[in-house]
Scaffold this active site. Sequence first.
Site, PDB file in Angstrom:
ATOM      1  N   ASP A 178      -2.390 -73.095 -48.607  1.00 15.81           N
ATOM      2  CA  ASP A 178      -1.134 -73.606 -48.064  1.00 15.81           C
ATOM      3  C   ASP A 178      -1.470 -74.593 -46.935  1.00 15.81           C
ATOM      4  O   ASP A 178      -2.323 -75.453 -47.109  1.00 15.81           O
ATOM      5  CB  ASP A 178      -0.247 -72.437 -47.588  1.00 15.81           C
ATOM      6  CG  ASP A 178       1.202 -72.840 -47.343  1.00 15.81           C
ATOM      7  OD1 ASP A 178       1.985 -72.813 -48.295  1.00 15.81           O
ATOM      8  OD2 ASP A 178       1.535 -73.192 -46.197  1.00 15.81           O
ATOM      9  N   TYR A 304       6.377 -78.257 -40.062  1.00 16.70           N
ATOM     10  CA  TYR A 304       6.722 -79.061 -41.236  1.00 16.70           C
ATOM     11  C   TYR A 304       7.261 -80.419 -40.812  1.00 16.70           C
ATOM     12  O   TYR A 304       6.899 -81.452 -41.376  1.00 16.70           O
ATOM     13  CB  TYR A 304       7.764 -78.332 -42.091  1.00 16.70           C
ATOM     14  CG  TYR A 304       7.190 -77.284 -43.006  1.00 16.70           C
ATOM     15  CD1 TYR A 304       6.993 -77.553 -44.354  1.00 16.70           C
ATOM     16  CD2 TYR A 304       6.852 -76.028 -42.529  1.00 16.70           C
ATOM     17  CE1 TYR A 304       6.469 -76.590 -45.205  1.00 16.70           C
ATOM     18  CE2 TYR A 304       6.328 -75.063 -43.375  1.00 16.70           C
ATOM     19  CZ  TYR A 304       6.140 -75.350 -44.712  1.00 16.70           C
ATOM     20  OH  TYR A 304       5.613 -74.407 -45.546  1.00 16.70           O
ATOM     21  N   HIS A 363      -0.359 -67.457 -54.752  1.00 21.82           N
ATOM     22  CA  HIS A 363      -0.494 -68.277 -53.554  1.00 21.82           C
ATOM     23  C   HIS A 363      -1.227 -67.581 -52.416  1.00 21.82           C
ATOM     24  O   HIS A 363      -1.977 -68.209 -51.673  1.00 21.82           O
ATOM     25  CB  HIS A 363       0.907 -68.664 -53.086  1.00 21.82           C
ATOM     26  CG  HIS A 363       0.955 -69.686 -52.003  1.00 21.82           C
ATOM     27  ND1 HIS A 363       0.518 -70.974 -52.174  1.00 21.82           N
ATOM     28  CD2 HIS A 363       1.398 -69.604 -50.725  1.00 21.82           C
ATOM     29  CE1 HIS A 363       0.692 -71.660 -51.051  1.00 21.82           C
ATOM     30  NE2 HIS A 363       1.217 -70.848 -50.157  1.00 21.82           N
TER      31      HIS A 363
END
Length: 386
Positions: A178, A304, A363
Site C-alpha cells: 500500500d 492522501y 492486500h
Amino acid sequence: MTRIRPFEVHIPQRDVDDLHRRLAATRWPEQGPGAEWERGVPLGYLRELVAYWRNGYDWRAAEAHLNSFPQFITEIDGVDVHFLHVRSPEPGARPLLLTHGWPGSPVEFLDVVGPLTDPASHGGDPADAFHVVIPSIPGYGFSGAPTEPGWDTERVARAWAELMCRLGYGRYAAQGGDWGSVISLRTGLVDPGHVAGVHVNMLVTVPPPDAGEPDAADAERLRFAAAFEEDGAGWRHIQSTRPQTLAYALTDSPVGQLAWIWEKFWEWTDSGKVPEDAVDRDRVLTNASVYWFTATAGSSAQFYFESNHTTENFVRTWGGPWPLEAPVGVASFPRDAVRAVRRYAEGILPSLTHWTEFDAGGHFAALERPDDLVRDVRAFCRTLDW
C-alpha cells in the site's frame, strides 16, 4: 532534536470508557436494499462486531502485546515519529525497514517480527535474521500529525532515511505494501547509497501507450483494475480531496471509523464471507482501536491529499517510473486491491530482479500470509549486496 526516546502505549482508562459509552449509544441507520456488502458493511454484521468490540475485545491485552515490542519516538523534520525497533539476537543480522499503508499501522506486522528477527526460533536459518524497524507514518497512530503542507511520500521517505541513519544503519533493505510500497520505493530513490534493496507486496502498473494486446491473464488483471477504479476507489477520492470533512465524522463516531476500515479488510483480503476468514478479528480491532484512540482518521486521510496534490499526478505518485539503483523484488498476491502486470512492471522498474506470484492472499500480506511474506523477503534479501 535527534534524541530517541523510549515509548510505551498507554491509553487512559477514561478514553476506553468513552469508547464503550459511544459504542453503546450508537445511532444506527436502516439496512439498505440489495445483497450483503454490495453497498457497504451490512448492518447486522456490524452490530455484532460492535457488540464484541465493546464487550468481548480486550484493549488492555492488545496494549500489553504492543508494549512487548521495544518502541521509541524521535523528532524528524518537525514531527514526532513513532517506531518499533526490534534487534535480532544474531550478530550478522541485516537491517530491514517495514512500512505500513492505509488503513494499516505497525500492528499489521506483529506476526512477522519474530520470524524476521529470530529465524532460528521459528524453524529458519540464522543467516536470514534482520534487525527490524517499523515506523508509523506521520499522521498515523502514535506518530505526530504534520501541521504544515508538504508531507507527501517523498518527504516521508526522506524522514525514513534520516531515521535509519540515526539508528546507525549504514545499509538496509526496505519493504512495504500500500503506501508502504510507494514509500519504500521512494526511500530507495532518495537514499540510494544506503538502500541495499526494496521489496514490495503491492505494485501499481499502468499499461504504457505501446503496450499492445495483453494475454488472457493480463487482460483479466486489467479488467479487475478497471472495475476497482469504477466501483472500489470511493474512499481514495474522498481522502484525496476532502479529508477534513471526513475527519469530523470518523473522529466523532467509533462505529463510523470501524466501518470505514473494516470494509477494506473485507474488500481487499482473500476472505470468504467475512474478513475474519482471512485475518484475525482481534488484530484488526487493535488496528482500528489505534486509529480511534489516537484520533488519526483525519491526519491519516490528509496523507492522501498531500501525496495526490504534489507536482506529480496520481498515476506517477503510485505508478512510477521507479529508476532505482537498488534491486527491487515484488510479491504479488491474487486478491490484492491492485494486481500488478509483470511486463508493465519491467518498464517502470529497471532494477526488478525478483518476482513471486502467490496462489492465495490479498492486500494485507503480513496479516493474511505472514509465512509467505517472510519467506519471500528472505529469498529476495539473500540476493542483495550488503
